[in-house]
Write a protein that holds these residues in place. Structure first.
Motif, PDB file in Angstrom:
ATOM      1  N   ILE A 144       0.831  -1.208   0.000  1.00 43.15           N
ATOM      2  CA  ILE A 144       0.000   0.000   0.000  1.00 43.15           C
ATOM      3  C   ILE A 144       0.859   1.249   0.000  1.00 43.15           C
ATOM      4  O   ILE A 144       0.647   2.162  -0.801  1.00 43.15           O
ATOM      5  CB  ILE A 144      -0.934   0.015   1.229  1.00 43.15           C
ATOM      6  CG1 ILE A 144      -1.920  -1.158   1.172  1.00 43.15           C
ATOM      7  CG2 ILE A 144      -1.686   1.355   1.321  1.00 43.15           C
ATOM      8  CD1 ILE A 144      -2.780  -1.296   2.411  1.00 43.15           C
ATOM      9  N   VAL A 145       1.857   1.293   0.875  1.00 44.67           N
ATOM     10  CA  VAL A 145       2.640   2.530   1.039  1.00 44.67           C
ATOM     11  C   VAL A 145       3.793   2.638   0.063  1.00 44.67           C
ATOM     12  O   VAL A 145       4.406   3.710  -0.068  1.00 44.67           O
ATOM     13  CB  VAL A 145       3.153   2.661   2.485  1.00 44.67           C
ATOM     14  CG1 VAL A 145       1.987   2.746   3.459  1.00 44.67           C
ATOM     15  CG2 VAL A 145       4.094   1.504   2.861  1.00 44.67           C
ATOM     16  N   GLY A 146       4.132   1.553  -0.632  1.00 40.52           N
ATOM     17  CA  GLY A 146       5.117   1.622  -1.698  1.00 40.52           C
ATOM     18  C   GLY A 146       6.565   1.656  -1.257  1.00 40.52           C
ATOM     19  O   GLY A 146       7.435   2.077  -2.022  1.00 40.52           O
ATOM     20  N   THR A 147       6.844   1.207  -0.034  1.00 41.94           N
ATOM     21  CA  THR A 147       8.226   1.136   0.432  1.00 41.94           C
ATOM     22  C   THR A 147       8.376  -0.034   1.386  1.00 41.94           C
ATOM     23  O   THR A 147       7.471  -0.342   2.161  1.00 41.94           O
ATOM     24  CB  THR A 147       8.672   2.435   1.133  1.00 41.94           C
ATOM     25  OG1 THR A 147      10.007   2.262   1.638  1.00 41.94           O
ATOM     26  CG2 THR A 147       7.750   2.808   2.291  1.00 41.94           C
ATOM     27  N   GLU A 148       9.543  -0.693   1.319  1.00 39.89           N
ATOM     28  CA  GLU A 148       9.849  -1.775   2.241  1.00 39.89           C
ATOM     29  C   GLU A 148      10.726  -1.311   3.388  1.00 39.89           C
ATOM     30  O   GLU A 148      10.806  -1.982   4.420  1.00 39.89           O
ATOM     31  CB  GLU A 148      10.594  -2.901   1.513  1.00 39.89           C
ATOM     32  CG  GLU A 148       9.798  -3.623   0.455  1.00 39.89           C
ATOM     33  CD  GLU A 148      10.565  -4.813  -0.110  1.00 39.89           C
ATOM     34  OE1 GLU A 148      11.753  -5.007   0.272  1.00 39.89           O
ATOM     35  OE2 GLU A 148       9.996  -5.553  -0.931  1.00 39.89           O
ATOM     36  N   THR A 149      11.398  -0.172   3.222  1.00 40.45           N
ATOM     37  CA  THR A 149      12.497   0.177   4.120  1.00 40.45           C
ATOM     38  C   THR A 149      12.317   1.478   4.882  1.00 40.45           C
ATOM     39  O   THR A 149      13.104   1.758   5.783  1.00 40.45           O
ATOM     40  CB  THR A 149      13.807   0.266   3.317  1.00 40.45           C
ATOM     41  OG1 THR A 149      13.666   1.267   2.290  1.00 40.45           O
ATOM     42  CG2 THR A 149      14.149  -1.071   2.682  1.00 40.45           C
ATOM     43  N   ASP A 150      11.322   2.289   4.554  1.00 38.38           N
ATOM     44  CA  ASP A 150      11.175   3.601   5.196  1.00 38.38           C
ATOM     45  C   ASP A 150      10.515   3.420   6.560  1.00 38.38           C
ATOM     46  O   ASP A 150       9.290   3.337   6.679  1.00 38.38           O
ATOM     47  CB  ASP A 150      10.356   4.546   4.324  1.00 38.38           C
ATOM     48  CG  ASP A 150      10.415   5.989   4.808  1.00 38.38           C
ATOM     49  OD1 ASP A 150      10.628   6.190   6.022  1.00 38.38           O
ATOM     50  OD2 ASP A 150      10.239   6.909   3.990  1.00 38.38           O
ATOM     51  N   ILE A 151      11.343   3.384   7.600  1.00 37.80           N
ATOM     52  CA  ILE A 151      10.843   3.107   8.938  1.00 37.80           C
ATOM     53  C   ILE A 151       9.917   4.216   9.438  1.00 37.80           C
ATOM     54  O   ILE A 151       8.985   3.969  10.202  1.00 37.80           O
ATOM     55  CB  ILE A 151      12.030   2.870   9.899  1.00 37.80           C
ATOM     56  CG1 ILE A 151      11.574   2.129  11.161  1.00 37.80           C
ATOM     57  CG2 ILE A 151      12.755   4.162  10.231  1.00 37.80           C
ATOM     58  CD1 ILE A 151      12.720   1.599  11.988  1.00 37.80           C
ATOM     59  N   ASP A 152      10.132   5.445   8.975  1.00 38.68           N
ATOM     60  CA  ASP A 152       9.258   6.552   9.390  1.00 38.68           C
ATOM     61  C   ASP A 152       7.834   6.365   8.876  1.00 38.68           C
ATOM     62  O   ASP A 152       6.866   6.739   9.552  1.00 38.68           O
ATOM     63  CB  ASP A 152       9.818   7.886   8.899  1.00 38.68           C
ATOM     64  CG  ASP A 152      11.094   8.293   9.635  1.00 38.68           C
ATOM     65  OD1 ASP A 152      11.253   7.879  10.802  1.00 38.68           O
ATOM     66  OD2 ASP A 152      11.928   9.000   9.042  1.00 38.68           O
ATOM     67  N   VAL A 153       7.704   5.783   7.705  1.00 37.57           N
ATOM     68  CA  VAL A 153       6.374   5.477   7.180  1.00 37.57           C
ATOM     69  C   VAL A 153       5.703   4.428   8.058  1.00 37.57           C
ATOM     70  O   VAL A 153       4.507   4.523   8.385  1.00 37.57           O
ATOM     71  CB  VAL A 153       6.468   4.997   5.716  1.00 37.57           C
ATOM     72  CG1 VAL A 153       5.117   4.459   5.238  1.00 37.57           C
ATOM     73  CG2 VAL A 153       6.934   6.129   4.817  1.00 37.57           C
ATOM     74  N   GLY A 154       6.463   3.426   8.469  1.00 34.45           N
ATOM     75  CA  GLY A 154       5.915   2.418   9.365  1.00 34.45           C
ATOM     76  C   GLY A 154       5.413   3.017  10.662  1.00 34.45           C
ATOM     77  O   GLY A 154       4.314   2.688  11.131  1.00 34.45           O
ATOM     78  N   TYR A 155       6.185   3.931  11.242  1.00 35.50           N
ATOM     79  CA  TYR A 155       5.751   4.563  12.490  1.00 35.50           C
ATOM     80  C   TYR A 155       4.537   5.464  12.274  1.00 35.50           C
ATOM     81  O   TYR A 155       3.693   5.591  13.170  1.00 35.50           O
ATOM     82  CB  TYR A 155       6.895   5.352  13.119  1.00 35.50           C
ATOM     83  CG  TYR A 155       7.900   4.484  13.835  1.00 35.50           C
ATOM     84  CD1 TYR A 155       7.498   3.602  14.839  1.00 35.50           C
ATOM     85  CD2 TYR A 155       9.250   4.522  13.504  1.00 35.50           C
ATOM     86  CE1 TYR A 155       8.414   2.788  15.480  1.00 35.50           C
ATOM     87  CE2 TYR A 155      10.172   3.717  14.155  1.00 35.50           C
ATOM     88  CZ  TYR A 155       9.754   2.845  15.139  1.00 35.50           C
ATOM     89  OH  TYR A 155      10.658   2.040  15.788  1.00 35.50           O
ATOM     90  N   ALA A 156       4.438   6.078  11.111  1.00 37.87           N
ATOM     91  CA  ALA A 156       3.253   6.908  10.826  1.00 37.87           C
ATOM     92  C   ALA A 156       1.995   6.049  10.834  1.00 37.87           C
ATOM     93  O   ALA A 156       0.950   6.451  11.374  1.00 37.87           O
ATOM     94  CB  ALA A 156       3.419   7.616   9.483  1.00 37.87           C
ATOM     95  N   VAL A 157       2.076   4.852  10.254  1.00 33.98           N
ATOM     96  CA  VAL A 157       0.941   3.929  10.274  1.00 33.98           C
ATOM     97  C   VAL A 157       0.666   3.474  11.707  1.00 33.98           C
ATOM     98  O   VAL A 157      -0.486   3.456  12.169  1.00 33.98           O
ATOM     99  CB  VAL A 157       1.213   2.717   9.362  1.00 33.98           C
ATOM    100  CG1 VAL A 157       0.067   1.713   9.459  1.00 33.98           C
ATOM    101  CG2 VAL A 157       1.413   3.158   7.916  1.00 33.98           C
ATOM    102  N   GLN A 158       1.716   3.096  12.418  1.00 37.59           N
ATOM    103  CA  GLN A 158       1.558   2.655  13.804  1.00 37.59           C
ATOM    104  C   GLN A 158       0.892   3.737  14.658  1.00 37.59           C
ATOM    105  O   GLN A 158       0.005   3.451  15.469  1.00 37.59           O
ATOM    106  CB  GLN A 158       2.931   2.298  14.411  1.00 37.59           C
ATOM    107  CG  GLN A 158       2.850   1.744  15.817  1.00 37.59           C
ATOM    108  CD  GLN A 158       4.212   1.548  16.470  1.00 37.59           C
ATOM    109  OE1 GLN A 158       4.428   1.949  17.612  1.00 37.59           O
ATOM    110  NE2 GLN A 158       5.147   0.920  15.754  1.00 37.59           N
ATOM    111  N   ASP A 159       1.312   4.984  14.478  1.00 39.68           N
ATOM    112  CA  ASP A 159       0.769   6.092  15.271  1.00 39.68           C
ATOM    113  C   ASP A 159      -0.737   6.253  15.063  1.00 39.68           C
ATOM    114  O   ASP A 159      -1.476   6.549  16.009  1.00 39.68           O
ATOM    115  CB  ASP A 159       1.476   7.401  14.920  1.00 39.68           C
ATOM    116  CG  ASP A 159       2.878   7.491  15.494  1.00 39.68           C
ATOM    117  OD1 ASP A 159       3.220   6.665  16.358  1.00 39.68           O
ATOM    118  OD2 ASP A 159       3.627   8.386  15.068  1.00 39.68           O
TER     119      ASP A 159
END
Length: 263
Positions: free
Chosen positions: A30-45
């Protein structure tokens, strides 16, 4: 940064999987990246805020990816973290009812309970010692909302660092009475030893992991507080378990902790 709408879509997919107990596809699709940890935290938040708004109470934080081998495996140079909630916590020996987990795996960890806030921008090793009320033996049951554990770093971070449940031992041990760096860990599932390790496997010392977390959380504006539980990270490899399994972790001088997954 990934579009906000995609962040919300990824968060909604994980929430739906958790509510239905049906694993979903990877967030990275969905988000188009495997490695951008900041994107992961944005989803988690997004999901953490939704959980708090729904009445869930935060009980602390967990640290993941604390071994160098796992960091290399997932392509990162730092651990990750997730949020613990009160309804995820079990006491020593309490059985877990069916339906709470989807794809469970277990890890033996040192848990710390704080009696002081950790709200400096940078913390010392001694700050962590002074802020820790006591340590407890613990089992983390990690669980993934992503089907088949088909995860990269952005997937697991978005999925609350693959938090499932955690079990705490019932005998608090002051840090002065135990050397967390050298404690052994042996994990048995149904009477068979499946994993071993020691405190040094967790970033060299479980307090190093807690120090990393204290800095990260303070700089994010959500510092660790007195009363928080900190799950400092696995001392050995995680292992899958199934309904009916009994898990016992023995940490030598830190004590033992047990859980049972009801069939």
């Amino acid at each position: 940064m990934v579009d906000t709408a995609l962040i919300e879509q990824a968060a909604a997919q994980i929430r739906a999987a958790a509510e239905s107990r049906t694993p979903c596809g990877p967030v990275r699709d969905i988000v188009g990246t495997e490695t951008d940890i900041d994107v992961g935290y944005a989803v988690q938040d997004v999901n953490t805020k939704a959980d708090v708004a729904a009445g869930r109470r935060i009980s602390g934080r967990k640290i993941g990816i604390t071994s160098k081998a796992v960091m290399e495996q997932v392509g990162v140079d730092q651990p990750d973290f997730g949020t613990l909630f009160v309804d995820m916590e079990y006491g020593d020996g309490v059985s877990i009812k069916p339906g709470r987990l989807m794809q469970p795996r277990v890890e033996g960890e040192v848990a710390l309970v704080l009696d002081r806030d950790l709200d400096h921008a940078v913390h010392s090793f001694n700050d962590i010692i002074r802020a820790t009320a006591y340590a407890l033996p613990s089992i983390e049951i990690v669980d993934s909302r992503i089907s088949g554990w088909n995860i990269r770093i952005v997937d697991t971070v978005a999925d609350n660092a693959s938090c499932g449940l955690y079990i705490l031992g019932g005998k608090p041990v002051p840090l002065r009475d135990v050397d967390l760096r050298t404690i052994p860990m042996r994990m048995d599932v149904d009477g068979e030893t499946v994993a071993t390790g020691e405190g040094a496997a967790c970033l060299g010392h479980p307090l190093n992991a807690a120090r990393w977390l204290a800095d990260v959380m303070s700089n994010r504006g959500t510092p660790l507080r007195a009363g928080d539980v900190v799950m400092t990270g696995a001392l050995g490899p995680m292992k899958p378990v199934t309904a009916g399994s009994t898990v016992v972790c023995d940490f030598g001088p830190l004590g033992t902790v047990t859980t049972h997954l009801e069939a």
